[in-house]
Design a protein around this motif. Structure first.
Motif, PDB file in Angstrom:
ATOM      1  N   ILE A 246       3.167  -7.427   2.836  1.00 57.85           N
ATOM      2  CA  ILE A 246       4.443  -7.654   2.147  1.00 57.85           C
ATOM      3  C   ILE A 246       4.369  -7.158   0.707  1.00 57.85           C
ATOM      4  O   ILE A 246       5.358  -6.723   0.123  1.00 57.85           O
ATOM      5  CB  ILE A 246       4.817  -9.153   2.190  1.00 57.85           C
ATOM      6  N   LEU A 247       3.156  -7.183   0.133  1.00 55.43           N
ATOM      7  CA  LEU A 247       2.974  -6.752  -1.251  1.00 55.43           C
ATOM      8  C   LEU A 247       2.700  -5.258  -1.297  1.00 55.43           C
ATOM      9  O   LEU A 247       2.459  -4.615  -0.285  1.00 55.43           O
ATOM     10  CB  LEU A 247       1.822  -7.525  -1.883  1.00 55.43           C
ATOM     11  N   SER A 248       2.703  -4.692  -2.508  1.00 55.25           N
ATOM     12  CA  SER A 248       2.483  -3.259  -2.662  1.00 55.25           C
ATOM     13  C   SER A 248       1.826  -2.968  -3.995  1.00 55.25           C
ATOM     14  O   SER A 248       1.999  -3.708  -4.964  1.00 55.25           O
ATOM     15  CB  SER A 248       3.811  -2.508  -2.571  1.00 55.25           C
ATOM     16  N   HIS A 249       1.051  -1.857  -4.035  1.00 57.60           N
ATOM     17  CA  HIS A 249       0.509  -1.373  -5.307  1.00 57.60           C
ATOM     18  C   HIS A 249       1.627  -0.912  -6.234  1.00 57.60           C
ATOM     19  O   HIS A 249       1.463  -0.867  -7.451  1.00 57.60           O
ATOM     20  CB  HIS A 249      -0.427  -0.182  -5.054  1.00 57.60           C
ATOM     21  N   VAL A 250       2.751  -0.509  -5.650  1.00 56.23           N
ATOM     22  CA  VAL A 250       3.821   0.109  -6.413  1.00 56.23           C
ATOM     23  C   VAL A 250       4.895  -0.933  -6.707  1.00 56.23           C
ATOM     24  O   VAL A 250       5.300  -1.689  -5.826  1.00 56.23           O
ATOM     25  CB  VAL A 250       4.439   1.276  -5.620  1.00 56.23           C
ATOM     26  N   TYR A 251       5.359  -0.994  -7.947  1.00 60.18           N
ATOM     27  CA  TYR A 251       6.396  -1.935  -8.334  1.00 60.18           C
ATOM     28  C   TYR A 251       7.781  -1.364  -8.019  1.00 60.18           C
ATOM     29  O   TYR A 251       7.971  -0.164  -7.883  1.00 60.18           O
ATOM     30  CB  TYR A 251       6.288  -2.271  -9.818  1.00 60.18           C
ATOM     31  N   ASN A 252       8.726  -2.252  -7.897  1.00 60.64           N
ATOM     32  CA  ASN A 252      10.131  -1.891  -7.663  1.00 60.64           C
ATOM     33  C   ASN A 252      10.331  -1.152  -6.343  1.00 60.64           C
ATOM     34  O   ASN A 252      11.139  -0.224  -6.248  1.00 60.64           O
ATOM     35  CB  ASN A 252      10.666  -1.032  -8.820  1.00 60.64           C
ATOM     36  N   VAL A 253       9.574  -1.529  -5.343  1.00 56.41           N
ATOM     37  CA  VAL A 253       9.793  -1.010  -3.998  1.00 56.41           C
ATOM     38  C   VAL A 253       9.964  -2.198  -3.059  1.00 56.41           C
ATOM     39  O   VAL A 253       9.758  -3.347  -3.433  1.00 56.41           O
ATOM     40  CB  VAL A 253       8.631  -0.110  -3.536  1.00 56.41           C
ATOM     41  N   TRP A 254      10.323  -1.888  -1.843  1.00 56.00           N
ATOM     42  CA  TRP A 254      10.649  -2.938  -0.888  1.00 56.00           C
ATOM     43  C   TRP A 254       9.382  -3.502  -0.225  1.00 56.00           C
ATOM     44  O   TRP A 254       8.333  -2.859  -0.195  1.00 56.00           O
ATOM     45  CB  TRP A 254      11.582  -2.374   0.173  1.00 56.00           C
ATOM     46  N   PRO A 255       9.472  -4.716   0.329  1.00 60.18           N
ATOM     47  CA  PRO A 255       8.319  -5.300   1.039  1.00 60.18           C
ATOM     48  C   PRO A 255       7.910  -4.429   2.228  1.00 60.18           C
ATOM     49  O   PRO A 255       8.750  -3.924   2.968  1.00 60.18           O
ATOM     50  CB  PRO A 255       8.863  -6.659   1.516  1.00 60.18           C
ATOM     51  N   GLY A 256       6.607  -4.236   2.374  1.00 58.86           N
ATOM     52  CA  GLY A 256       6.086  -3.414   3.460  1.00 58.86           C
ATOM     53  C   GLY A 256       5.896  -1.960   3.106  1.00 58.86           C
ATOM     54  O   GLY A 256       5.521  -1.151   3.953  1.00 58.86           O
ATOM     55  N   TYR A 257       6.137  -1.611   1.830  1.00 58.85           N
ATOM     56  CA  TYR A 257       6.157  -0.211   1.423  1.00 58.85           C
ATOM     57  C   TYR A 257       4.853   0.530   1.735  1.00 58.85           C
ATOM     58  O   TYR A 257       4.869   1.692   2.116  1.00 58.85           O
ATOM     59  CB  TYR A 257       6.453  -0.128  -0.078  1.00 58.85           C
ATOM     60  N   ASP A 258       3.707  -0.134   1.571  1.00 58.97           N
ATOM     61  CA  ASP A 258       2.423   0.558   1.694  1.00 58.97           C
ATOM     62  C   ASP A 258       2.086   0.977   3.130  1.00 58.97           C
ATOM     63  O   ASP A 258       1.210   1.812   3.336  1.00 58.97           O
ATOM     64  CB  ASP A 258       1.286  -0.342   1.188  1.00 58.97           C
ATOM     65  N   TYR A 259       2.739   0.372   4.100  1.00 51.49           N
ATOM     66  CA  TYR A 259       2.328   0.556   5.494  1.00 51.49           C
ATOM     67  C   TYR A 259       3.411   1.237   6.332  1.00 51.49           C
ATOM     68  O   TYR A 259       4.607   1.105   6.081  1.00 51.49           O
ATOM     69  CB  TYR A 259       2.001  -0.793   6.136  1.00 51.49           C
TER      70      TYR A 259
END
Length: 783
Positions: free
Chosen positions: A236-249
């Motif tokens: 649910i979290l991400s290295h990148v700010y201001n993006v949606w949940p699940g962004y990294d995967y």
């Protein structure tokens, strides 16, 4: 928790190329001249003196920049400066500058866009992770403005396209930064990622940065699985700010795949000899997400697919929810395309990165110039290897000479021989003797010079601290600066570990305060037992081990610092010999942090105990303080790591030494043939290759320890590398050709602290900071 590293194996020697957004930031040759004039072109130009070849960053040739001929209509995007890199590159950063021309020019691009291509025919518009194309450029004609490309791009051709309006003319000078793309992957074809609903919250698991076309509900080209970013443990979290949940995967649910698997096809630039595939998977099983149960891979070498695939089933992990790389052996299959079917082991399967390693040279005709370059490289490598062998042989001969001298019956002769080398009491090193030690006192302590050491075998099989031989006059007497303690007042609790010559026990001690120095007090009530660590020498230990144990006691009894574990008492009246040291109620820092989480969403969702960043910095500062004390005494620890730091109340830290004796940490040590077991992932390059242990190598280990602390000890340093690859990486530090790999910046780590880490890993030991400097920097950094 990590920035992903791309690996490519060259058959001729075991050297690995790694690409990451953290370290792949070298200029590609506009300013340095490696990019030739004929590889720089443009849509138009003012004149011959403003041609494309003058668009090199920080150059003032011609009229000082590339300038398009016609300003054109507002938002004109027809003008471009194009660079041909001749091969695919992983580009992470761009730089721009205007036309200054010694004060004559004042043209620059306030905004611009970038297009790129891998084949020269299909051009792709770069967008950032929020979908924005326009990049903020320059505000004057002379300053260089650097912009990270997030996500990075993989391209051979790059176009800078200034956004032109009627208000001013534009001119540009540019540079590209990155590394050559050796992975060879040019596209993948994967099903579209899907959406998950978690307690009413939508989690978008689509491939949000792919740069290809959508064909039959799949993506074709490159995207999130090759963007150099590994997903966090909590998807649910991400290295990148201001993006949606699940962004990294990129993720899929088994409900949409009746076959039980997700199929991804990978196309490469040529036929390669594939050794392994690494897939970074989420494993948050509490939310029905697991690594794949099985993968089946097919190979296409020419036009046909081989009939027999390979199959691999990883070990399933229902205990540790951390995301991890799963390594799949591809058994040296020759292929230009690979098709893999990843089978579900639970409801969801999520990938954040897939990389391939190949073990051969390109299968095509190599021109003569490349052959000459290759032969030149091989000759250089042979010379380096010969030099290393000569150094090793020289050191062995030198050490044998020292051993003969040390075996002389009169210790006075020993010291007289050393005085002829003009040695002074300086920082210890396992290199036998330095003929020209250098001292540069700082805060009263010598800085990184070398001298003989006395190796103490001790209980754990390795020394507690490497002590300069010339300070060993401290040990000539029979006095020990601690009291004898009655064994009957010790109650065994558990065995903490064991080594070659003894064991380390956790015990309760009664009335310990009656046997302590007046300058030390326990934070306990009267008549209350205290926890202590008891190092016990085996009764059958040899004479050398027994003598070393006594020396260790004498040394430890003189170490008195609030951030160093204190020797409290001894049991010397009978065998087995024991030394009793402090023990902290919260155990070692590695285990302590691995049980905690950083403050934030993941801790709230998992109800895990947290540690704030300010407390992490406080603990790191204490480690630096303890090491500052040791370095002031010219002692070298040689095994600084979180496993050797104990945690007490209120995040108190004290440096210890018995991590090596614990089976729990056996994986942190590597046995090099003919040498001791060594913690290579914490060791400096000179310690591994040359056997040199100095305060400077302790500084290197501190940098790794700081990295462990800020990652909450969730992974081993260089977890993507095998032990052999870690050693190979030290060779890159030795060669110093900017190919060495550094640990990536932890998500919680401020830039200033990561800069401090990098300074600890400087190739030149003399350029690493002292512990006095490190301690000061950590004190001054505001959480």
């Amino acid at each position: 928790m990590c920035k992903c590293l791309k690996a490519f194996h060259i058959q001729l020697m075991p050297i690995y190329e790694f690409l990451s957004t953290a370290v792949c930031r070298s200029p590609l040759g506009m300013s340095g001249g490696q990019i030739l004039d004929e590889d720089i072109s443009a849509s138009s130009q003012w004149s011959d003196s403003t041609a494309a070849k003058y668009g090199r960053l920080d150059f003032e040739e011609g009229d000082g920049a590339w300038c398009p001929e016609i300003p054109g209509e507002p938002e004109n995007m027809k003008e471009f400066l194009q660079i041909d890199l001749r091969s695919l590159h992983f580009i992470t950063l761009v730089g721009t500058q205007g036309r200054h021309a010694g004060g004559i020019g004042n043209e620059f691009a306030q905004t611009y866009k970038i297009k790129y291509s891998r084949d020269g025919s299909r051009w792709i518009s770069w967008r950032n992770r929020q979908g924005k194309q326009v990049i903020e450029g320059n505000r004057n004609a002379y300053d260089i403005v650097l912009k990270d490309l997030e996500p990075p791009i993989i391209a051979r051709f790059v176009r800078f396209m200034p956004v032109i309006d009627h208000s001013m003319n534009v001119c540009m000078r540019v540079e590209l930064y990155g590394c050559e793309w050796l992975d060879g992957l040019v596209s993948y074809n994967a099903p579209l990622g899907q959406q998950m609903t978690f307690y009413g919250q939508l989690i978008y698991l689509n491939d949000s940065v792919y740069d290809g076309a959508m064909i039959h509900r799949s993506v074709l080209w490159l995207g999130q699985l090759t963007d150099g970013m590994c997903g966090l443990d909590d998807f649910i979290l991400s290295h990148v700010y201001n993006v949606w949940p699940g962004y990294d995967y990129v993720g899929w649910t088994n409900e949409s795949f009746p076959s039980g698997y997700v199929e991804i096809m990978f196309e490469f630039d040529r036929t390669r000899n594939f050794t392994t595939m690494k897939v970074h998977c989420n494993n948050m099983f509490s939310r029905r997400v697991k690594t794949f149960q099985k993968v089946v891979c097919y190979f296409r070498s020419e036009s046909d697919w081989e009939p027999t695939p390979i199959s691999f089933s990883p070990v399933m992990d229902d205990v540790n929810p951390s995301a991890r790389f799963v390594t799949v052996s591809l058994h040296n299959h020759m292929a230009s395309a690979i098709k893999c079917q990843y089978y579900f082991s639970d409801m969801w399967m999520m990938f954040s990165e897939i990389t391939f390693q190949s073990g051969d040279n390109p299968i095509h005709k190599v021109d003569d110039s490349n052959t000459r370059i290759l032969i030149g490289c091989l000759v250089a490598i042979i010379f380096i290897l010969v030099a290393i062998i000569v150094i090793i042989l020289w050191r062995q001969v030198w050490q044998k000479m020292l051993e003969k001298v040390r075996s002389l019956p009169c210790s006075h002769s020993y010291y007289s021989w050393h005085s002829s080398l003009e040695l002074s009491p300086t920082t210890a090193s396992t290199s036998t003797a330095s003929k020209s030690p250098q001292t540069s006192p700082q805060d009263g302590a010598p800085h990184y010079a070398e001298a003989d050491i006395v190796n103490l075998q001790g209980v754990t099989g390795g020394n507690t601290y490497a002590v300069p031989a010339l300070t060993m006059d401290l040990l000539s007497g029979k006095d020990i600066a601690v009291e004898e303690f009655p064994r009957k007042l010790l109650t065994f609790k558990e065995k903490l570990g064991e080594g070659q010559f003894g064991e380390v026990h956790l015990c309760e001690a009664e009335d310990m305060e009656d046997y302590m120095d007046e300058d030390f007090s326990f934070d306990v009530s009267d008549n209350q037992t205290v926890l202590v660590a008891v190092k016990m020498l085996r009764a059958d230990a040899n004479k050398n081990a027994r003598n070393d144990f006594l020396k260790e006691i004498k040394i430890m009894s003189r170490l008195k610092d609030p951030n160093i574990i204190r020797l409290l008492a001894v049991c010397m009246s009978s065998d087995p010999l024991c030394m009793i040291t402090e023990y902290m109620e919260n155990g070692d820092l590695n285990q302590f942090l691995s049980r905690h989480e950083p403050e934030g969403m993941i801790a709230l969702l998992s109800n895990a105990p947290t540690v704030s960043y300010s407390n992490l910095q406080h603990m790191a500062t204490q480690i630096a303080s303890g090491m500052k004390y040791l370095s002031s005494l010219n002692f070298v620890h040689r095994d600084l790591a979180t496993r050797n730091c104990l945690v007490g109340k209120n995040y108190t830290i004290k440096i210890a030494d018995f991590g090596m004796s614990r089976n729990l940490y056996s994986g942190d040590y590597y046995r090099i043939q003919g040498r001791a077991v060594l913690p290579i992932r914490w060791m400096s390059w000179e310690s591994i290759l040359l056997g040199k242990f100095t305060t400077a190598s302790d500084v290197w280990a501190f940098g790794v320890t700081l990295w462990e602390t800020l990652t909450f000890c969730k992974e081993q340093p260089y977890s993507q590398l095998s032990d052999e690859q870690v050693i190979e990486n030290t060779g890159e530090f030795f060669r110093d050709q900017r190919r060495q790999i550094y640990l990536p910046q932890p998500p919680l780590c401020p830039d200033a602290i990561y800069k401090l880490m990098l300074s600890c890993w400087h190739r030149n030991a003399k350029e690493r900071p002292s512990f006095q400097e490190i301690h000061r920097i950590l004190l001054e950094c505001k959480p």
